[in-house]
Design a protein around this motif. Structure first.
Motif, PDB file in Angstrom:
ATOM      1  N   THR A  53     -98.936  23.460  72.363  1.00 50.32           N
ATOM      2  CA  THR A  53     -98.625  22.191  71.755  1.00 50.32           C
ATOM      3  C   THR A  53     -99.252  22.324  70.507  1.00 50.32           C
ATOM      4  OG1 THR A  53    -100.611  21.215  72.169  1.00 50.32           O
ATOM      5  CG2 THR A  53     -98.698  20.708  73.587  1.00 50.32           C
ATOM      6  N   ILE A  54     -98.451  21.961  69.374  1.00 47.69           N
ATOM      7  CA  ILE A  54     -98.658  21.901  68.105  1.00 47.69           C
ATOM      8  C   ILE A  54     -98.311  20.720  67.288  1.00 47.69           C
ATOM      9  CG2 ILE A  54     -98.475  23.086  65.583  1.00 47.69           C
ATOM     10  CD1 ILE A  54     -97.584  25.775  67.241  1.00 47.69           C
ATOM     11  N   ASP A  55     -99.417  20.052  66.827  1.00 46.43           N
ATOM     12  CA  ASP A  55     -99.231  18.685  66.323  1.00 46.43           C
ATOM     13  C   ASP A  55     -99.988  18.606  64.943  1.00 46.43           C
ATOM     14  OD1 ASP A  55     -98.248  17.132  68.662  1.00 46.43           O
ATOM     15  OD2 ASP A  55     -99.965  17.553  69.844  1.00 46.43           O
ATOM     16  N   GLY A  56     -99.689  17.446  64.248  1.00 46.71           N
ATOM     17  CA  GLY A  56    -100.161  17.280  62.985  1.00 46.71           C
ATOM     18  C   GLY A  56     -99.168  16.613  62.352  1.00 46.71           C
ATOM     19  N   PRO A  57     -99.507  15.992  61.026  1.00 47.45           N
ATOM     20  CA  PRO A  57     -98.870  15.035  60.178  1.00 47.45           C
ATOM     21  C   PRO A  57     -97.599  15.879  59.419  1.00 47.45           C
ATOM     22  CG  PRO A  57    -100.867  15.617  59.086  1.00 47.45           C
ATOM     23  CD  PRO A  57    -100.917  16.279  60.509  1.00 47.45           C
ATOM     24  N   GLY A  58     -96.782  15.010  58.838  1.00 48.12           N
ATOM     25  CA  GLY A  58     -95.812  15.832  58.056  1.00 48.12           C
ATOM     26  C   GLY A  58     -95.892  16.802  57.161  1.00 48.12           C
ATOM     27  N   ALA A  59     -95.298  17.984  57.288  1.00 43.70           N
ATOM     28  CA  ALA A  59     -95.205  18.938  56.362  1.00 43.70           C
ATOM     29  C   ALA A  59     -96.510  19.629  56.502  1.00 43.70           C
ATOM     30  CB  ALA A  59     -95.054  18.757  54.868  1.00 43.70           C
ATOM     31  N   SER A  60     -97.343  19.510  57.509  1.00 45.19           N
ATOM     32  CA  SER A  60     -98.615  20.507  57.608  1.00 45.19           C
ATOM     33  C   SER A  60     -98.166  22.006  58.177  1.00 45.19           C
ATOM     34  CB  SER A  60     -99.315  19.700  58.758  1.00 45.19           C
ATOM     35  OG  SER A  60     -98.784  19.564  60.061  1.00 45.19           O
ATOM     36  N   GLY A  61     -96.831  22.038  58.536  1.00 44.34           N
ATOM     37  CA  GLY A  61     -96.336  23.375  58.986  1.00 44.34           C
ATOM     38  C   GLY A  61     -96.122  23.534  60.205  1.00 44.34           C
ATOM     39  N   LYS A  62     -96.114  22.331  60.985  1.00 45.43           N
ATOM     40  CA  LYS A  62     -96.017  22.347  62.363  1.00 45.43           C
ATOM     41  C   LYS A  62     -94.689  23.256  63.002  1.00 45.43           C
ATOM     42  CE  LYS A  62     -95.273  18.184  63.093  1.00 45.43           C
ATOM     43  NZ  LYS A  62     -95.328  17.664  61.540  1.00 45.43           N
ATOM     44  N   SER A  63     -93.483  22.933  62.392  1.00 40.18           N
ATOM     45  CA  SER A  63     -92.463  23.456  62.843  1.00 40.18           C
ATOM     46  C   SER A  63     -92.196  24.767  62.505  1.00 40.18           C
ATOM     47  CB  SER A  63     -90.792  22.842  62.394  1.00 40.18           C
ATOM     48  OG  SER A  63     -90.862  22.444  60.866  1.00 40.18           O
ATOM     49  N   SER A  64     -92.533  25.262  61.129  1.00 40.17           N
ATOM     50  CA  SER A  64     -92.591  26.801  60.647  1.00 40.17           C
ATOM     51  C   SER A  64     -93.436  27.499  61.698  1.00 40.17           C
ATOM     52  CB  SER A  64     -92.918  26.894  59.391  1.00 40.17           C
ATOM     53  OG  SER A  64     -92.410  25.900  58.483  1.00 40.17           O
TER      54      SER A  64
END
Ligand code: ADP
Ligand code: CDP
Length: 208
Positions: free
Chosen positions: A6-17
């Motif tokens: 699991t990789i969580d975090g706020p918007g544009a923290s880099g999660k999807s990349s």
């Protein structure tokens, strides 16, 4: 236990990349929970449903179910035969998605879609390590300052940096209830790191 990262975090923290690159390295699918919320938000906008009306949103989803197609290189969200994906990363969806995502029954709908995906996979979002896959063996939470995140997102959107930072901060606030690191998550501040460095930091925790 099944391999779930699991990789969580706020918007544009880099999660999807980061999730996509880890998934490619491990040759497993990558799963974007945020894209599903964006798909629901897009349907709400398009069908003129009130984002505050939870029951109306559930009715809309019964009539027009959304479905996630995860794979290693990217995710798609479909409604019926239609591919919604090209419409989901816009300022309009950014503005309404957190309001839609705060409803418990909307979250239950999205979580059901996610739990249908057979492991192994890398999944990213806000509450993947806490609410949805609490037993995942590998959990990460990415952060970065709002200014850094706004500069990153500005490279992908037509809006100016100031407007983007404002929207990111507003979503941070609205998402706060479901966006916290799991107690057993590795928290990584990516503000001063390149994408490669973040991927490297995560890979060190994973089995070779
Ligand atoms: P999230 O999924 O958390 O919203 P993204 O993966 O979409 O974040 O990243 C937002 C943008 O920032 C993308 O253009 C991505 O390439 C870039 N980015 C992500 N992480 C980093 C980093 N550590 N350094 C520089 N750019 C990054
Ligand atoms: O990465 P970014 O925040 O820009 O977008 P996202 O991950 O696609 O998430 C969009 C929105 O969906 C978030 O702002 C949350 O409101 C919601 N979301 C959520 O509530 N729970 C998740 N697990 C993922 C996203």
């Amino acid at each position: 236990p099944p391999l779930i990262i699991t990789i969580d975090g706020p918007g544009a923290s880099g999660k999807s990349s980061v999730a996509r690159r880890i998934a490619q390295a491990l040759e497993v699918p990558y799963v974007s929970s945020g894209l599903l919320y964006r798909g629901v938000a897009y349907q709400v906008l398009r069908h003129g449903v009130d984002p505050d009306d939870e029951t109306a949103i559930l009715r809309l989803l019964e009539a027009h179910p959304v479905r996630l197609v995860p794979n290693t290189h990217g995710n798609r969200v479909l409604a019926g035969g239609e591919d919604l994906t090209p419409h989901l990363h816009t300022a309009e969806v950014d503005a309404v998605v957190s309001a839609v995502a705060r409803h418990p029954r909307v979250r239950a709908y999205v979580n059901e879609r996610l739990r249908e995906v057979p492991p192994p996979f890398v999944v990213e979002g806000r509450d993947m390590g806490t609410a949805v896959f609490p037993h995942a063996p590998y959990k990460f939470y990415l952060t970065a300052s709002p200014a850094v995140r706004a500069r990153r997102r500005a490279r992908e959107r037509a809006d100016d940096v100031a407007a983007i930072e404002k929207m990111l901060r507003l979503r941070d606030e609205r998402d706060a209830k479901q966006s916290k690191p799991a107690e057993d998550a590795q928290v990584i501040d990516t503000s001063e790191l390149t994408l490669d460095q973040v991927v490297g930091a995560i890979m060190r925790f994973l089995p070779a």
